[in-house]
Design an enzyme around this catalytic site. Structure first.
Site, mmCIF file in Angstrom:
data_model
loop_
_atom_site.group_PDB
_atom_site.id
_atom_site.type_symbol
_atom_site.label_atom_id
_atom_site.label_comp_id
_atom_site.label_asym_id
_atom_site.label_seq_id
_atom_site.Cartn_x
_atom_site.Cartn_y
_atom_site.Cartn_z
ATOM 1 N N LYS A 102 0.928 -1.373 0.116
ATOM 2 C CA LYS A 102 -0.029 0.003 -0.139
ATOM 3 C C LYS A 102 0.778 1.143 -0.058
ATOM 4 O O LYS A 102 0.520 2.363 0.854
ATOM 5 C CB LYS A 102 -0.849 0.110 1.193
ATOM 6 C CG LYS A 102 -1.879 -1.131 0.935
ATOM 7 C CD LYS A 102 -3.007 -1.041 2.193
ATOM 8 C CE LYS A 102 -3.674 -2.323 1.887
ATOM 9 N NZ LYS A 102 -3.762 -3.293 2.847
ATOM 10 N N ILE A 159 2.422 7.159 0.366
ATOM 11 C CA ILE A 159 1.572 6.244 0.827
ATOM 12 C C ILE A 159 0.332 6.088 -0.075
ATOM 13 O O ILE A 159 0.190 7.280 -0.680
ATOM 14 C CB ILE A 159 0.987 6.388 2.379
ATOM 15 C CG1 ILE A 159 0.241 7.840 2.469
ATOM 16 C CG2 ILE A 159 1.886 6.338 3.235
ATOM 17 C CD1 ILE A 159 -0.378 8.163 3.598
ATOM 18 N N CYS A 160 -0.353 5.056 -0.327
ATOM 19 C CA CYS A 160 -1.399 4.763 -1.516
ATOM 20 C C CYS A 160 -2.645 5.430 -0.676
ATOM 21 O O CYS A 160 -3.076 5.017 0.381
ATOM 22 C CB CYS A 160 -1.628 3.267 -1.318
ATOM 23 S SG CYS A 160 -2.851 3.022 -2.712
ATOM 24 N N LEU A 161 -3.405 6.478 -1.226
ATOM 25 C CA LEU A 161 -4.561 7.195 -0.783
ATOM 26 C C LEU A 161 -5.631 7.319 -1.951
ATOM 27 O O LEU A 161 -6.632 7.845 -1.618
ATOM 28 C CB LEU A 161 -4.094 8.529 -0.470
ATOM 29 C CG LEU A 161 -3.276 8.733 0.746
ATOM 30 C CD1 LEU A 161 -2.882 10.076 0.961
ATOM 31 C CD2 LEU A 161 -3.659 8.199 2.190
#
Length: 169
Positions: A108, A115-117
């Site tokens: 992620k 960071i994956c958002l």
């Protein structure tokens, strides 16, 4: 979509008014002032509710942000460097928050420790331009990411507790 605790946190962070990014010289100064006011209020709220979890500062232009964030798990404090740049298309484009030392340690996350958002945060951000700012990105982006990912990374042995003064492994 947003739980009651998050709704309460969000409602206590001032909304921003000025729709300006780094290219909008005079308006950007006003936007930065609003950003700092919202961040200060958010940190004060966190401290008063005993949930203080980050420190941020920026370069003089307000385009590069850096600091520390931490997550407490089983009474141990795990601390990470946090950094992000303000995109030139800000506030239409949300900042991409990075935790460089975790780069490559979770699916992620994108290259560079970003960071994956995409699934939850980005649609919410785009519906709230220009009202959302850096404090909102921390509350709606990084905070829930840390709450989900850090305990998992600790369980898997990917992140280990470091005593004060120890360097990252």
């Amino acid at each position: 979509m947003v739980d009651e605790s998050t709704r309460k946190t969000l409602s206590s962070i001032p909304l921003l008014q000025t729709k300006a990014g780094p290219r909008d010289k005079e308006l950007w100064v006003q936007r930065l002032k609003e950003e700092y006011q919202a961040l200060i209020k958010y940190v004060q709220n966190n401290k008063s509710s005993d949930s203080d979890w980050f420190r941020l500062e920026s370069n003089k232009e307000g385009t590069k942000w850096f600091g520390k964030c931490w997550y407490v798990h089983n009474l141990l404090k795990y601390e990470f460097d946090v950094e992000f740049d303000i995109p030139v298309t800000y506030p239409a484009t949300a900042p991409e928050i990075a935790l460089p030392e975790l780069d490559g340690k979770t699916a992620k996350m994108y290259r560079g420790g970003k960071i994956c958002l995409t699934d939850h945060f980005k649609p919410l951000w785009s519906r709230n331009v220009p009202k959302f700012g850096i404090a909102h990105a921390m509350a709606l982006g990084l905070a829930p990411w840390l709450a989900v990912e850090i305990p998992d990374l600790i369980e898997k042995g990917v992140v280990a507790y470091k005593e004060k003064g120890e360097t990252s492994s």
